[in-house]
Design an enzyme around this catalytic site. Structure first.
Site, PDB file in Angstrom:
ATOM      1  N   GLU A  63     -26.790 -32.039  11.722  1.00  0.00           N
ATOM      2  CA  GLU A  63     -26.352 -32.330  13.089  1.00  0.00           C
ATOM      3  C   GLU A  63     -26.424 -31.077  13.960  1.00  0.00           C
ATOM      4  O   GLU A  63     -26.649 -29.964  13.462  1.00  0.00           O
ATOM      5  CB  GLU A  63     -24.911 -32.867  13.077  1.00  0.00           C
ATOM      6  N   HIS A  69     -20.063 -22.764  15.202  1.00  0.00           N
ATOM      7  CA  HIS A  69     -19.262 -22.660  13.979  1.00  0.00           C
ATOM      8  C   HIS A  69     -19.297 -21.221  13.474  1.00  0.00           C
ATOM      9  O   HIS A  69     -20.339 -20.563  13.536  1.00  0.00           O
ATOM     10  CB  HIS A  69     -19.837 -23.520  12.846  1.00  0.00           C
ATOM     11  N   CYS A 117     -14.405 -22.904   7.872  1.00  0.00           N
ATOM     12  CA  CYS A 117     -15.170 -23.104   9.094  1.00  0.00           C
ATOM     13  C   CYS A 117     -14.228 -23.071  10.290  1.00  0.00           C
ATOM     14  O   CYS A 117     -13.326 -23.890  10.404  1.00  0.00           O
ATOM     15  CB  CYS A 117     -15.914 -24.433   9.044  1.00  0.00           C
TER      16      CYS A 117
END
Lengths: 153, 153
Positions: A63, A69, A117
């Site tokens: 994606e 991130h 993350c």
């Protein structure tokens, strides 16, 4: 929700008062063998910190999105796609996913792959690739092999 | 600064393209044997992620501020003060420092203490305790022993 000052690490990569969640809603974006734990989600913090674990042979969703991130590998090994390049990753490696960049994590090394993350609390929804996007990604043989789940030589 | 997609972990808790910095400017707030590495500082992310390492016997500054911290212990062991309570910490434990809360980390277990710390990119400056603040903190014997650097029994 009030977060307690200390939440202990209890069993490997599991914590007090942290639920082990499905990675995403079933039936939506494709993924395999991924769990999600939200370690910090606090109104006073502009980002969340999550721990994802990909089981052996599993993978996150391919994606992209407007948000970025910041990833710190914590456990196991595998590979990740960032843009048009594939990288092997192992504990403590740092992975930066810039905005609008295709990305995916794969536990393709016969072991799990676990990572922290960091992400903005306010963020857009991910976009999935269409056929043209996939064709462009697969034009690079190393990326095609990665997306096909081929174990690196 | 453009962050590369992958920055490898090279020697224990040191990374490619990440400088090992002084914790704070010399001559300001009191601290001892602390280094700082900024792992992620990106305009697209509303938080920074830093790695702090406190050498054996060292400690961070005793301070408070409006912003919060989200901490994941990575290495070694020690204790931390959060508000009026002291907690032993070890790898992967999660520490949440709420706004306006006195806090300090001490590597008082004969080993270093290393931790990731997520913090808002936009934040206020820390406040140091005055004599009255210190007296209030020290009213709790366990806190006084911690601040005096006494090794836990």
């Amino acid at each position: 929700m009030t977060t307690r000052p200390l939440r202990r690490h209890v069993t490997p990569l599991r914590w007090q008062e942290v639920d082990v969640l499905a990675y995403k809603e079933e039936g939506g974006a494709p993924f395999r063998a991924v769990s999600r734990q939200v370690l910090f989600d606090d109104a006073a913090l502009a980002c969340q910190l999550r721990y994802f674990e990909v089981g052996p042979g599993g993978h996150t969703t391919l994606e992209r999105h407007e948000h970025a991130h910041a990833v710190v590998i914590q456990h196991g090994a595998g590979r990740c796609l960032v843009g048009a390049a594939v990288y092997r990753v192992q504990p403590y490696d740092l992975v930066h996913i810039p905005p609008r960049t295709w990305h995916q994590f794969r536990a393709d090394d016969g072991q799990p792959l676990g990572f922290l993350c960091m992400v903005n609390a306010q963020r857009d929804r991910p976009q999935l690739p269409d056929a043209a996007d996939l064709a462009r990604l697969r034009a690079e043989p190393g990326v095609a092999a990665f997306l096909d789940g081929e174990t690196p030589s």
